[in-house]
Design an enzyme around this catalytic site. Sequence first.
Site, short mmCIF file in Angstrom:
data_model
loop_
_atom_site.label_atom_id
_atom_site.label_comp_id
_atom_site.label_asym_id
_atom_site.label_seq_id
_atom_site.Cartn_x
_atom_site.Cartn_y
_atom_site.Cartn_z
N MET A 98 0.83 -1.20 0.00
CA MET A 98 0.00 0.00 0.00
C MET A 98 0.86 1.25 0.00
SD MET A 98 -3.16 -0.87 2.62
CE MET A 98 -2.13 -1.27 4.04
N CYS A 120 -0.92 4.52 -0.02
CA CYS A 120 -1.76 5.64 0.41
C CYS A 120 -3.06 5.09 1.00
CB CYS A 120 -2.06 6.60 -0.75
SG CYS A 120 -2.97 5.81 -2.09
N TYR A 170 -1.57 -6.50 -4.29
CA TYR A 170 -0.94 -6.24 -2.99
C TYR A 170 -0.46 -7.55 -2.38
CZ TYR A 170 -3.53 -1.89 -3.61
OH TYR A 170 -4.04 -0.72 -4.12
N CYS A 174 14.14 6.82 19.86
CA CYS A 174 14.77 6.72 18.54
C CYS A 174 14.43 7.88 17.63
CB CYS A 174 14.40 5.39 17.88
SG CYS A 174 15.19 5.16 16.27
N CYS A 205 18.23 7.66 17.36
CA CYS A 205 18.69 7.20 16.04
C CYS A 205 18.52 8.26 14.95
CB CYS A 205 17.91 5.95 15.61
SG CYS A 205 17.46 4.82 16.91
N CYS A 262 41.28 -10.66 -9.90
CA CYS A 262 39.99 -10.03 -9.61
C CYS A 262 38.86 -11.03 -9.86
CB CYS A 262 39.78 -8.80 -10.47
SG CYS A 262 40.91 -7.44 -10.07
N CYS A 263 37.85 -10.99 -9.01
CA CYS A 263 36.64 -11.82 -9.15
C CYS A 263 36.92 -13.30 -9.03
CB CYS A 263 35.92 -11.58 -10.48
SG CYS A 263 35.56 -9.86 -10.82
#
Length: 545
Positions: free
Chosen positions: A11, A13, A64, A121, A126, A542-543
């Site tokens: 949702m 709104c 939803y 918080c 926070c 690399c990788c």
Amino acid sequence: MTTHALRVTGMTCEHCARSIEKQLAAVPGVKHAEVSYAAGSASVETTAEVSAAALINAIKAGGYGAESAGGAGATASAANTSGLRVAIIGTGSGAFAAAIRAVEEGAVVTVIEAGEIGGTCVNVGCVPSKIMIRAAHIAHLQADNPFDGLKKQPPVVDRKALVAQQQARVEELRHAKYESILESNPGITLEQGFARFKNAHTLVVKKADGSEKELTVDRILIATGRSPAIPDTPGLGDTPYWTSTAALVAEALPQHLIVYGGSVVALELAQAFLRLGSRVTLIARSQLLSKEDPALGTELKTILEGEGMRILTDTEVQNVRFDGTLFQVNIGSETLDGDRLLVATGRKPNTDGLNLDGAGVKTDASGAVIIDGHMRTSVPHIYAAGDCTNQPQFVYVAAAAGTRAAINMTGGDAALDLSAMPAVVFTDPQVATVGLNEAQAAALGIETKSRTLGLDNVPRALANFDTRGFIKLVAEQGSGRLLGAQVLAAEGGEIIQTAVLAIRNRMTVEELAGQLFPYLTMVEGLKLCAQTFHKDVKQLSCCAG
């Protein structure tokens, strides 16, 4: 008649909520449907033959997401919990999580608040601190960055404007995440005032005008949070020292800020003020972050000193004076002069004045409410959640505890597992941890092996020209199962969640090393560190998988 409590996602709104209500109303057997956008929930009254699955499918058909609010067995006869009276002391994240869930389960909820809605918080913890830290980070990059072609220049800081922007966002989030829920959820009623126990089932709420109101309820949740703990240092109480609450809204930068404390709040705010332009001296009674792996505090100290902070560890303040202009802070070997003193030596539970003894609720030596894994106190129908308890002091722990407390007080069975709980200190670089360090594992009788990878071995750190910090993994000897991770890195808070999931799923370091990680990301450092248990990553291209 049966009441179904559902969680609804997607949702954006209030119109979405109304659309879902229409979809639910079209399901045969639905008598009434009420969807709350603010709470992300739906309460649907149906005849007995209507299943939760039918309602969930109707919601999903509209694009939803939906699920039963309590997992298996979440749908219950309205007679089971309908009308259950729940009182919650406090309005922070734990309190609101509990209130929303309890209403979903059919309870009638009263929340009691003596101060600002929203708790620590969003108001004084926070949210404002991370906004301030981010502003200080931007200021720091203006003055000091690692790129040859970018001009370094002192930032022009308008502290008053920064505070105004910060507090505007605080107010916005307080309304969106707390006040608007009170306005939109008819199942939650607010009582403003100080609450105390008259007995195990009755609370007395003292209002601002001195009048009192009694509430007799079926279940009670204590979620009162914590506040700064001030040491009994001679002379300190007679001075206008700052706590973090005052420091966050101070509209003028100190020339010289003295910070007393060596843990999370002290370190975060000390670095923020340093980067905004104050001279900062930090006094710690032991080592920095003394409860963590010692390497984290040691390396962070070196980094902060490199930025210009003076740090005095294993140092106790003997006494404090204030002459109307400057603080004189005596540490024995010398007296420090500063125009502001920030005291950040810990936080204490807000349990004084609740008359917990009168209700039979037990606390520990610090005043924290003692609870079990189901958030139950020593009194069966009284629960507690959040910083006022003996659980870790994190807002996400409070929210999770509040939700589970509500499930349990309305007849469910939900425990809170903290075995893979992440923790982050928002310094730069960030300190992020999960699980066990070597000392903690040894205390439990677990034999371990560990590896530490400097960030100069992480390609993204090299590309960023920022190799400060390290990644350390702790594994069980023999099985290789990952037990813990300690990270000191600029993106430590983002890195740590991958380690959380690895620990939660009982992965070995070999399994972690074999996963695919995107190249030129900081989180790839976890893979590389895991590989060091079996190979020398300096010899990999690399990788290298």
